[in-house]
Design a protein around this motif. Structure first.
Motif, PDB file in Angstrom:
ATOM      1  N   GLU A 192      -0.931   9.090  -0.563  1.00 50.28           N
ATOM      2  CA  GLU A 192      -1.952   8.607   0.354  1.00 50.28           C
ATOM      3  C   GLU A 192      -2.183   7.117   0.089  1.00 50.28           C
ATOM      4  N   LYS A 193      -1.967   6.272   1.129  1.00 49.47           N
ATOM      5  CA  LYS A 193      -2.127   4.834   0.957  1.00 49.47           C
ATOM      6  C   LYS A 193      -3.063   4.283   2.021  1.00 49.47           C
ATOM      7  N   GLU A 194      -3.845   3.294   1.597  1.00 53.46           N
ATOM      8  CA  GLU A 194      -4.791   2.655   2.501  1.00 53.46           C
ATOM      9  C   GLU A 194      -4.118   1.494   3.220  1.00 53.46           C
ATOM     10  N   VAL A 195      -4.396   1.374   4.513  1.00 52.21           N
ATOM     11  CA  VAL A 195      -3.829   0.295   5.322  1.00 52.21           C
ATOM     12  C   VAL A 195      -4.659  -0.976   5.117  1.00 52.21           C
ATOM     13  N   VAL A 196      -4.003  -2.053   4.648  1.00 52.62           N
ATOM     14  CA  VAL A 196      -4.693  -3.319   4.371  1.00 52.62           C
ATOM     15  C   VAL A 196      -3.864  -4.465   4.943  1.00 52.62           C
ATOM     16  N   GLU A 197      -4.492  -5.650   5.056  1.00 55.40           N
ATOM     17  CA  GLU A 197      -3.771  -6.832   5.538  1.00 55.40           C
ATOM     18  C   GLU A 197      -2.834  -7.375   4.467  1.00 55.40           C
ATOM     19  N   GLU A 198      -3.358  -7.475   3.241  1.00 52.59           N
ATOM     20  CA  GLU A 198      -2.557  -8.010   2.144  1.00 52.59           C
ATOM     21  C   GLU A 198      -2.515  -6.985   1.021  1.00 52.59           C
ATOM     22  N   VAL A 199      -1.341  -6.562   0.640  1.00 49.38           N
ATOM     23  CA  VAL A 199      -1.163  -5.508  -0.363  1.00 49.38           C
ATOM     24  C   VAL A 199      -1.332  -6.088  -1.760  1.00 49.38           C
ATOM     25  N   GLU A 200      -2.235  -5.516  -2.528  1.00 45.95           N
ATOM     26  CA  GLU A 200      -2.443  -5.909  -3.920  1.00 45.95           C
ATOM     27  C   GLU A 200      -1.895  -4.861  -4.884  1.00 45.95           C
ATOM     28  N   ASP A 201      -1.857  -3.612  -4.457  1.00 42.34           N
ATOM     29  CA  ASP A 201      -1.334  -2.505  -5.279  1.00 42.34           C
ATOM     30  C   ASP A 201      -0.473  -1.646  -4.367  1.00 42.34           C
ATOM     31  N   ASP A 202       0.859  -1.769  -4.515  1.00 43.53           N
ATOM     32  CA  ASP A 202       1.742  -1.063  -3.598  1.00 43.53           C
ATOM     33  C   ASP A 202       1.755   0.453  -3.823  1.00 43.53           C
ATOM     34  N   VAL A 203       1.153   0.896  -4.937  1.00 45.41           N
ATOM     35  CA  VAL A 203       1.054   2.344  -5.161  1.00 45.41           C
ATOM     36  C   VAL A 203      -0.055   2.944  -4.308  1.00 45.41           C
ATOM     37  N   LEU A 204      -1.128   2.193  -4.124  1.00 46.46           N
ATOM     38  CA  LEU A 204      -2.291   2.709  -3.416  1.00 46.46           C
ATOM     39  C   LEU A 204      -2.453   2.128  -2.016  1.00 46.46           C
ATOM     40  N   GLN A 205      -1.725   1.039  -1.714  1.00 47.30           N
ATOM     41  CA  GLN A 205      -1.945   0.348  -0.451  1.00 47.30           C
ATOM     42  C   GLN A 205      -0.629   0.138   0.303  1.00 47.30           C
ATOM     43  N   ILE A 206      -0.795  -0.105   1.626  1.00 49.51           N
ATOM     44  CA  ILE A 206       0.339  -0.410   2.497  1.00 49.51           C
ATOM     45  C   ILE A 206      -0.134  -1.430   3.531  1.00 49.51           C
ATOM     46  N   SER A 207       0.767  -2.339   3.892  1.00 48.57           N
ATOM     47  CA  SER A 207       0.395  -3.363   4.870  1.00 48.57           C
ATOM     48  C   SER A 207       0.288  -2.762   6.258  1.00 48.57           C
ATOM     49  N   LEU A 208      -0.485  -3.427   7.093  1.00 50.00           N
ATOM     50  CA  LEU A 208      -0.672  -2.936   8.464  1.00 50.00           C
ATOM     51  C   LEU A 208       0.645  -2.905   9.225  1.00 50.00           C
ATOM     52  N   ALA A 209       1.473  -3.910   8.984  1.00 53.51           N
ATOM     53  CA  ALA A 209       2.763  -3.971   9.691  1.00 53.51           C
ATOM     54  C   ALA A 209       3.649  -2.792   9.313  1.00 53.51           C
ATOM     55  N   ASN A 210       3.751  -2.494   8.023  1.00 54.75           N
ATOM     56  CA  ASN A 210       4.580  -1.355   7.583  1.00 54.75           C
ATOM     57  C   ASN A 210       3.987  -0.025   8.038  1.00 54.75           C
ATOM     58  N   ALA A 211       2.679   0.035   8.055  1.00 51.93           N
ATOM     59  CA  ALA A 211       2.030   1.271   8.492  1.00 51.93           C
ATOM     60  C   ALA A 211       2.313   1.537   9.961  1.00 51.93           C
ATOM     61  N   ARG A 212       2.334   0.469  10.778  1.00 54.64           N
ATOM     62  CA  ARG A 212       2.573   0.650  12.209  1.00 54.64           C
ATOM     63  C   ARG A 212       4.039   0.967  12.503  1.00 54.64           C
ATOM     64  N   LEU A 213       4.898   0.715  11.520  1.00 54.65           N
ATOM     65  CA  LEU A 213       6.279   1.160  11.685  1.00 54.65           C
ATOM     66  C   LEU A 213       6.374   2.685  11.629  1.00 54.65           C
ATOM     67  N   ARG A 214       5.449   3.264  10.959  1.00 53.12           N
ATOM     68  CA  ARG A 214       5.406   4.736  10.847  1.00 53.12           C
ATOM     69  C   ARG A 214       4.558   5.339  11.954  1.00 53.12           C
ATOM     70  N   ASP A 215       3.463   4.644  12.258  1.00 52.05           N
ATOM     71  CA  ASP A 215       2.565   5.150  13.305  1.00 52.05           C
ATOM     72  C   ASP A 215       1.910   3.955  13.965  1.00 52.05           C
ATOM     73  N   ILE A 216       2.260   3.738  15.245  1.00 45.76           N
ATOM     74  CA  ILE A 216       1.777   2.567  15.964  1.00 45.76           C
ATOM     75  C   ILE A 216       0.258   2.554  16.110  1.00 45.76           C
ATOM     76  N   ARG A 217      -0.377   3.691  15.937  1.00 46.40           N
ATOM     77  CA  ARG A 217      -1.825   3.783  16.120  1.00 46.40           C
ATOM     78  C   ARG A 217      -2.608   3.399  14.876  1.00 46.40           C
ATOM     79  N   CYS A 218      -1.946   3.070  13.788  1.00 52.39           N
ATOM     80  CA  CYS A 218      -2.646   2.758  12.525  1.00 52.39           C
ATOM     81  C   CYS A 218      -3.508   1.511  12.667  1.00 52.39           C
TER      82      CYS A 218
END
Length: 409
Positions: free
Chosen positions: A63-89
């Motif tokens: 489970e990762k939180e969608v953020v603008e700038e990733v500080e912890d790649d284990v817990l977070q994901i960038s908005l751009a990468n998230a929208r590659l998986r789901d455009i509605r993110c």
């Protein structure tokens, strides 16, 4: 983990045979897989494992939180990468990203097996505990396995227990494979399974046996009010009826003693006295001393003591061998009972300066009614007037007699 259907079938079989819920086992497996993943990711706070309840397929995701700038790649994901998986993110959303740890198959399977086996044991132990906890203060049938010193190992079906020497009836001996009835005193939950304390000496064993044998006791028509027992020798029970047309003693005895006989057989010949319970403590104590006959009973309800007088020839019967009858009667009624014969009561009365008829049929002192104690009420005065009238009549008769004699002369 590829054989998901086999896993589900195995869990269904465990659920059927051991009574352990499949969902509980699957949940335990999911938790164990999360723990296995922790070694790969360093922490598993955001790792989730899901096992499909129908197919058995395992999915591990983070489970990762969608953020603008990733500080912890284990817990977070960038908005751009998230929208590659789901455009509605959107920012702040939580996305599920499937992950596959290295060496997951062998390590995770081993870890899962250990945890599931442990969970099966825990659930099996809990299941057994609840099964026998429901039988606490009731009767179970056990099979004698062997003697361990002075204790007896008993099999109760799914668990074993020990009938200790303290809970055995003196003189009873059982053969291996013999079936016996036991009273469950206590059931405790331990890490090794339920610990069950059983007894053959407990008074409640007799009560439960009567409930099994006597339908009126079982349905509440006849109530066992109190019971006292000296295991292996004699038991007294006090019964009362909650229906006016039902004789409580007769119901417990049965036709030709069939019902009480079945209880006696189970207790290996232990004698059983069945008496009527009564609200009046004096009457109850008299009944409790059965089979002895009682002349009088005086009961002090506040002090819980009672003085009982019996015929001379009934004294030994009332007391019983080594005081057993009186002792059981005292436990049955809750009163401290002092038993005397009529001769002993008379001697004590004389020693105390009382009249011969100190005790009437109810055991009350009669000397207070004797003599002129109640002179203030006029009874003694009336007696004196009667004496005076008798004296005057005698004087008149004597005077007339003298006049007759003078005339004759």
């Amino acid at each position: 983990m590829n054989n998901g259907h086999e896993l589900i079938e195995a869990l269904n079989q465990i659920e059927k045979e051991k009574g352990i819920s499949k969902d509980i086992l699957l949940e335990a497996m999911e938790n164990s897989l999360v723990a296995a993943c922790k070694n790969e990711y360093g922490k598993a706070d955001n790792i989730r494992v899901n096992i499909d309840r129908e197919t058995g397929d395992v999915v591990v995701y983070a489970e990762k939180e969608v953020v603008e700038e990733v500080e912890d790649d284990v817990l977070q994901i960038s908005l751009a990468n998230a929208r590659l998986r789901d455009i509605r993110c959107e920012l702040g959303d939580i996305v599920h990203i499937e992950v596959t740890p290295r060496n997951f198959g062998r390590i995770a399977a081993q870890k899962a097996k250990q945890v599931v086996v442990q969970k099966i044991r825990e659930e099996e132990r809990k299941s057994l505990y609840h099964q026998y906890y429901d039988k606490e203060r009731d009767i179970v049938t056990g099979i004698v396995q062997r003697y361990s010193g002075r204790n007896i190992s008993i099999n109760l079906g799914k668990v074993d227990t020990v009938l200790t020497e303290a809970e055995q009836v003196k003189g009873e001996y059982f053969q291996p494979t013999e079936r016996i009835k036991l009273y469950v005193v206590e059931v405790k939950d331990t890490t090794k399974g339920p610990k069950i304390t059983v007894s053959r000496t407990h008074p409640e064993l007799v009560k439960r046996l009567f409930e099994y044998e006597v339908a009126e006791v079982r349905d509440g028509t006849v109530e066992i009010c109190s019971i006292s027992r000296e295991a292996g020798s004699r038991t007294k029970i006090a019964v009362r009826s909650n229906h006016p047309d039902v004789d409580p003693v007769g119901a417990c005895v049965g036709v030709n003693g069939s019902r009480v006989g079945a209880v006696v057989d189970e207790l290996r010949g232990e004698k059983i006295d069945i008496v009527n319970w009564n609200e009046d403590p004096a009457v109850f104590i008299e009944n409790a001393l059965s089979p002895a006959k009682v002349v009088s009973v005086y009961a002090d309800e506040e002090e819980k003591t009672a003085s009982v007088i019996v015929p001379d020839y009934q004294l030994s019967l009332a007391i019983g061998k080594e005081g057993q009858n009186a002792r059981l009667a005292a436990r049955l009624t809750g009163y401290k009972i002092d038993i005397k014969s009529e001769s002993q009561a008379y001697e004590e009365a004389e020693a105390g300066g009382y009249a011969e008829d100190e005790y009437d049929e109810d055991g009350y002192a009669e000397d207070e009614y004797a003599g002129d104690e109640y002179a203030e009420d006029g009874y003694a005065d009336e007696g004196c007037e009667e004496d005076d009238i008798m004296t005057e009549a005698g004087e008149e008769a004597a005077s007339e007699d003298m006049e007759i004699r003078d005339s004759e002369e």
